[in-house]
Design an enzyme around this catalytic site. Structure first.
Site, mmCIF file in Angstrom:
data_model
loop_
_atom_site.group_PDB
_atom_site.id
_atom_site.type_symbol
_atom_site.label_atom_id
_atom_site.label_comp_id
_atom_site.label_asym_id
_atom_site.label_seq_id
_atom_site.Cartn_x
_atom_site.Cartn_y
_atom_site.Cartn_z
ATOM 1 C CB SER A 152 23.097 -83.103 30.011
ATOM 2 O OG SER A 152 21.856 -83.085 29.503
ATOM 3 N NE ARG A 222 19.105 -77.638 18.974
ATOM 4 C CZ ARG A 222 19.852 -78.115 19.881
ATOM 5 N NH1 ARG A 222 19.599 -79.068 20.727
ATOM 6 N NH2 ARG A 222 21.024 -77.434 20.040
ATOM 7 C CG ASP A 317 19.270 -78.129 34.942
ATOM 8 O OD1 ASP A 317 18.064 -78.365 34.136
ATOM 9 O OD2 ASP A 317 20.161 -78.830 34.453
ATOM 10 C CG HIS A 350 19.842 -79.098 30.994
ATOM 11 N ND1 HIS A 350 20.559 -79.662 31.928
ATOM 12 C CD2 HIS A 350 20.004 -79.902 29.779
ATOM 13 C CE1 HIS A 350 21.237 -80.828 31.448
ATOM 14 N NE2 HIS A 350 20.859 -80.845 30.373
ATOM 15 C CG ASP A 351 21.431 -74.353 27.071
ATOM 16 O OD1 ASP A 351 21.397 -75.508 26.896
ATOM 17 O OD2 ASP A 351 20.891 -73.683 25.821
#
Lengths: 376, 200
Positions: A152, A222, A317, A350-351
């Protein structure tokens, strides 16, 4: 057999040469905290720099003697016998400038005023980070990294290294990253920033003096971010439409499991992360765009690059989609650089880059085994 | 190693002979990267492979061969026009879905193309069909129900495709059991290798 690097401890390096930031701001002096794992070889050719993403820090692997549960954020990837094998490599993790885990950042005390920097902290960019990291490398006597790696925003730093210091990077491992953010990504970041900026407890960034923390803004930021790091599939698989009490309550308290999860993640994050750091990190993401200086031609921006690249993306992602990684690959091909690219099938969004996955880890391991042979 | 590899893949020697040292190649459907590894070692060729299979990707990375994971049936949009001296399609043509489009694409990306494929017109294949079965052999090791080969052709078929597409055939080798076949190639050759380029 792979295992943990074991007990680790953070170190601190102080720099007194002023850092001229791209934003025009200047940091007369600053500290960087970092950790190292493995042993630097005699000719100092086996060092790997791990760059962190938005909420990361220097504690990348291992655990602390006084807090065994505090395991590094990429511990599954780095350690003896792991893909980033600390039996072969000397691995450095650091907290970026502007961070809130020990390196100089907005919550640090400004020696000039004796108060936290707050709104006076200069905007820092990926390029500034790379310069500060290069100074840390100088301090450690590392002339050339075997590899610079990151996922990232960390991958953006790794790419910037190859552009800014082509002779100091043998290889770049750019994971789940992009040559610049998409419009949609910038939009998400702006909503997150607005949550913080409009929190009455933010006080224009100088909330420290008021003895408050813009918790509401930070947790909203968040929560939003977290949704975008996952995939619809992953969330559906984890929570579905599950209800905490088994039935509708017709109210605004937590009902769906996903609400409970997001609020928990938001609260946890807001309890330790600095709001100004969050703002800075998202702006660094938005600003990163090497093609900006070459009429949007990424291949031209990559012209100085000498490093070999491993580029990895993840199928689910959608924030840093495989298409964005292929742009990086195309620009490297144009410059006739060594590059390998793999698209990892994964449902974690994405994680995924933080998750253990057989294909992902094997690609990293195989690539780094070659790097290790080159550096011996 | 090299000798056994050539036995296994007789088209490699012909491909190597056509790729001068120092040239750049793109190997479409590069498998485990053995051809690129061979060309790199034997001819100092600078190469990249395109491959879809996860396991093959890992083997390429392991042996230090540049590999791009991509589906050939989605085209070669990730590659600039004229980016390579040679684009190689080694024993892959018959497994591509949009074969005509891919051949056109390979000649856009490469100055020349090298195509090798199993000759469906080889007499042993014809014999098996005469006996009422789809051919199974070293070159075509699959059963009809599990084969990835959807576009098998004979030498004559391929030459007609080139003709129809205005593609020039610069050179050709036909091989059986590691030996070159000069006589009745469409009948006696088990593997064909063609060097092609866009017609003027």
């Amino acid at each position: 057999m792979s295992s943990s690097v074991g007990i680790v401890s953070a170190q601190r390096a102080s720099f007194n040469t002023p850092l001229q930031c791209k934003s025009g701001g200047v940091l007369p002096r600053y500290d960087l905290v970092y950790e190292t794992y493995g042993t630097l070889n005699a000719d100092k050719s086996n060092a790997i720099l791990v760059c962190h993403a938005l909420s990361g820090h220097h504690h990348v692997a291992g655990y602390y003697a006084d807090d065994e549960k505090n395991i590094g954020w990429w511990d599954n990837m780095i350690g003896p016998g792991k893909p980033v094998d600390t039996n072969k490599f000397f691995v450095i993790g650091l907290n970026n400038l502007g961070g809130c885990h020990g390196s100089t950042g907005p919550s640090s005390i400004d020696p000039a005023s004796g108060k936290p920097y707050g709104s006076d902290f200069p905007m820092v960019t990926v390029e500034d980070w790379v310069e500060s990291q290069a100074r840390l490398a100088d301090l450690l006597g590392i002339r050339r990294f075997a590899a610079v790696m990151g996922g990232s925003l960390g991958g953006m730093q790794a790419m910037q290294w190859a552009i800014s210091h082509p002779d100091r990077v043998r290889h770049v491992l750019a994971i789940a990253t992009a040559p610049c953010l998409t419009t949609e990504n910038i939009a998400f970041n702006d909503v997150a920033r607005n949550a913080i900026l409009t929190d009455p407890d933010f006080h224009g960034g100088d909330f420290y003096q008021h003895g408050v923390v813009p918790t509401r803004g930070l947790r909203l930021a968040r929560m939003l971010g977290h949704i975008t790091y996952l995939s619809d599939d992953a969330m559906a698989g984890k929570f579905g439409r599950g209800l905490r009490s088994g039935d509708y309550k017709y109210g605004y308290d937590i009902e769906f499991e996903v609400e409970s999860y997001l609020r928990y993640q938001g609260d946890k994050f807001a309890a330790y992360f600095d709001a100004n750091t969050y703002l800075l990190m998202t702006k660094a993401l938005d600003y990163f765009d090497p093609a900006r200086h070459s009429e949007r031609n990424l291949a031209a921006a990559f012209m100085p690059v000498r490093a070999g690249f491993l580029v990895l993306s993840f199928s689910s992602d959608w924030r840093f989609s495989p298409q964005r990684s292929r742009e990086i690959v195309k620009a490297l091909l144009h410059n006739k650089r060594d590059v390998s690219y793999a698209e990892i099938q994964s449902r974690h969004g994405h994680d995924s880059f933080l998750m253990q996955d057989e294909q992902y880890f094997a690609a990293m391991r195989n690539y780094l085994n070659r790097v290790a042979k080159e550096c011996q | 190693m090299t000798a056994s590899l050539l036995q296994l893949r007789p088209d490699f020697a012909a491909i190597a002979a056509w790729t001068p040292a120092g040239t750049s190649v793109l190997d479409l459907g590069c498998g485990d990267g053995s051809l690129l590894d061979y060309l790199k070692t034997e001819r100092s060729v600078r190469g990249y492979g395109v491959e879809i299979d996860d396991k093959n990707i890992l083997r390429c990375i392991e042996r230090g061969v540049n590999v791009i994971q991509s589906n050939l049936d989605e085209g070669l949009s990730g590659f600039d026009s004229g980016a390579f001296d040679f684009v190689i399609l080694s024993q892959t043509l018959q497994a591509t879905r949009h074969t005509e489009k891919l051949v056109r694409e390979m000649l856009r990306v490469g100055r020349e193309g090298i195509v090798s494929f199993p000759n469906f017109g080889y007499w042993k294949n014809r014999l098996q069909i005469l006996r009422g079965h789809m051919p199974v052999s070293d070159e075509l090791p699959y059963q009809w129900y599990d084969t990835p080969n959807v576009h098998l052709c004979t030498l004559r078929d391929f030459e007609k495709l080139c003709d129809d597409m205005g593609i020039r055939i610069l050179d050709q080798r036909v091989i059986t059991g590691g030996h070159e076949v000069a006589l009745l190639p469409n009948l006696l050759g088990s593997t064909a290798v063609y060097r092609i380029r866009r017609g003027c």
